[in-house]
Write a protein that holds these residues in place. Sequence first.
Motif, short mmCIF file in Angstrom:
data_model
loop_
_atom_site.label_atom_id
_atom_site.label_comp_id
_atom_site.label_asym_id
_atom_site.label_seq_id
_atom_site.Cartn_x
_atom_site.Cartn_y
_atom_site.Cartn_z
N SER A 276 117.59 53.93 127.79
CA SER A 276 117.37 54.52 126.47
C SER A 276 117.11 56.02 126.57
N LEU A 277 116.29 56.42 127.54
CA LEU A 277 115.99 57.84 127.73
C LEU A 277 117.23 58.61 128.19
N LEU A 278 118.04 57.99 129.05
CA LEU A 278 119.26 58.64 129.50
C LEU A 278 120.24 58.81 128.34
N LEU A 279 120.38 57.79 127.52
CA LEU A 279 121.25 57.89 126.36
C LEU A 279 120.76 58.95 125.38
N GLU A 280 119.45 59.03 125.22
CA GLU A 280 118.91 60.06 124.32
C GLU A 280 119.27 61.45 124.82
N ASP A 281 119.07 61.68 126.10
CA ASP A 281 119.38 62.99 126.67
C ASP A 281 120.87 63.29 126.55
N TYR B 254 128.47 54.75 128.89
CA TYR B 254 127.98 54.88 130.27
C TYR B 254 129.03 55.59 131.14
N ALA B 255 130.29 55.25 130.93
CA ALA B 255 131.37 55.84 131.73
C ALA B 255 131.45 57.35 131.52
N HIS B 256 131.28 57.80 130.28
CA HIS B 256 131.28 59.24 130.00
C HIS B 256 130.08 59.92 130.66
N ILE B 257 128.94 59.25 130.68
CA ILE B 257 127.76 59.82 131.33
C ILE B 257 128.02 60.04 132.81
N VAL B 258 128.59 59.03 133.46
CA VAL B 258 128.80 59.09 134.91
C VAL B 258 129.93 60.04 135.28
N SER B 259 130.99 60.05 134.51
CA SER B 259 132.16 60.86 134.87
C SER B 259 132.07 62.30 134.42
N GLY B 260 131.30 62.57 133.35
CA GLY B 260 131.26 63.92 132.80
C GLY B 260 129.88 64.56 132.81
N TYR B 261 128.92 63.89 132.18
CA TYR B 261 127.64 64.54 131.94
C TYR B 261 126.81 64.73 133.21
N LEU B 262 126.63 63.68 134.01
CA LEU B 262 125.79 63.81 135.20
C LEU B 262 126.39 64.78 136.23
N PRO B 263 127.70 64.75 136.49
CA PRO B 263 128.26 65.76 137.40
C PRO B 263 128.06 67.18 136.88
N LEU C 248 124.70 48.98 135.84
CA LEU C 248 125.23 49.43 134.55
C LEU C 248 125.98 50.75 134.67
N LEU C 249 125.48 51.62 135.55
CA LEU C 249 126.04 52.97 135.67
C LEU C 249 126.43 53.24 137.12
N PRO C 250 127.48 52.57 137.62
CA PRO C 250 127.88 52.78 139.01
C PRO C 250 128.27 54.24 139.25
N GLY C 251 127.66 54.80 140.27
CA GLY C 251 127.91 56.19 140.60
C GLY C 251 126.83 57.13 140.12
N ALA C 252 125.98 56.70 139.18
CA ALA C 252 124.93 57.57 138.64
C ALA C 252 123.87 57.89 139.68
N ALA C 253 123.61 56.94 140.57
CA ALA C 253 122.55 57.12 141.56
C ALA C 253 122.78 58.34 142.45
N GLU C 254 124.04 58.68 142.66
CA GLU C 254 124.36 59.83 143.50
C GLU C 254 123.72 61.11 142.96
N VAL C 255 123.67 61.23 141.65
CA VAL C 255 123.05 62.40 141.02
C VAL C 255 121.56 62.16 140.80
N LEU C 256 121.21 60.98 140.29
CA LEU C 256 119.84 60.73 139.88
C LEU C 256 118.87 60.59 141.05
N SER C 257 119.37 60.23 142.21
CA SER C 257 118.49 60.08 143.37
C SER C 257 118.41 61.35 144.21
N ALA C 258 119.20 62.36 143.87
CA ALA C 258 119.18 63.63 144.61
C ALA C 258 118.02 64.49 144.12
N ARG C 259 117.43 65.23 145.00
CA ARG C 259 116.34 66.12 144.62
C ARG C 259 116.92 67.36 143.94
N CYS C 260 116.40 67.70 142.76
CA CYS C 260 116.89 68.88 142.04
C CYS C 260 116.60 70.14 142.85
N ARG C 261 117.54 71.06 142.85
CA ARG C 261 117.43 72.24 143.68
C ARG C 261 116.75 73.40 142.97
#
Length: 369
Positions: free
Chosen positions: A95-100, A259-268, A326-339
């Motif tokens: 829900s929080l991810l969708l809101e953002d 979810y697909a748009h989040i993973v393919s566009g927004y998170l990258p 639910l969001l395959p591939g999202a962990a690559e971004v979400l588990s990385a430490r922000c720089r």
Amino acid sequence: MPAADRMTVHGLTLSYFTGKLEAYLRAKGIPYRFAEMDTASFRRAGRATGVLQMPQIEMPDGRWLTDTTAIIARFEAEAEGPSMSPSDPATKFVSLLLEDYGDEWLWRPALHYRWSFPEDMTLMSSQIARTMMRDLKLPFWMKRQAILRRQRKVYLAEDGVTSETAPQIEALYLDTLDAMETVLAKRPFLMGERPVEADFGFFGSMFRHFSSDPTPAGIMRARAPHVALWVARLWAVSPREVAAARLPAEAPEDLAPIYAHIVSGYLPYLAANDRALAAGETYVSYEVQGIRWKVPVNPYRAHCLAVLCGHYENLDLVAREKVDCLLPGAAEVLSARCRSNVSEVTPSGDGRMVSRPLDRQWRGQNRQA
């Protein structure tokens, strides 16, 4: 409650995030007074919080609150009224991810439709001239032309809107309508029987832009009537109706196109923006579905990524596995430490007056949000 004891929401009746916040306060049952901003009150609010944006809340005790996502989180933790946040950890994270995502990724198509199409830009520049700029002693035509030049420069030219990127921007709106129409034909709100953060994140663009501005509103009525119904439903829902419905117990799988748009566009994009900010760069380059983008680095969205990564990190193993499915591939971004160290540019928000507030994107320029 006497009017003097109510918080004041300073905003505009045509504002993206003002509509989002008002819908939340109405559904939550939190009384408030609305004050239409002019240029003077906009600057006053910016000096109080350190950021030039709308809406901003002025509390009866003189404190100020800003950023609708942070305000909702605060009221969910402190205010009385029905909860707008799922209790299941994985569902709450989604829900929080969708809101953002709704807040930030739909911003560009909302502004594109408002300022790229003649009927829309004429109507909305006139409305802003009559409201936001009502305290300026200038001819109406001059106010309207100043708004047009400023909005088209900042929200089109400087945000990467070109003849090459415009079809992708419009496709995002159409894809979003199609995905929402499918689920809202089956249930009243995005994740179930009761509105949650995700609904309010999508509501800002859908209410004050896509369902109101002539061009996207015509598309919505023809293509997604249940989305139009959801807009009215969320604006009209009462705290009693919210409390009578169950919170969603799990994140729906039928939101997969979003979810697909989040993973393919927004998170990258968020990851690329964070890297560019950490490197001290002015612009960030990234690619979405074969289209190359170059836009200004956005410190606020680096903050958004840091918050999302923090929520993800706090999930237990079971909840994280649900999110990853639910969001395959999202962990690559979400588990990385922000720089980037966004705390260096974060507005104080403590009510101390500042002489040069940041803009909505937390850049040190006096731009109107």
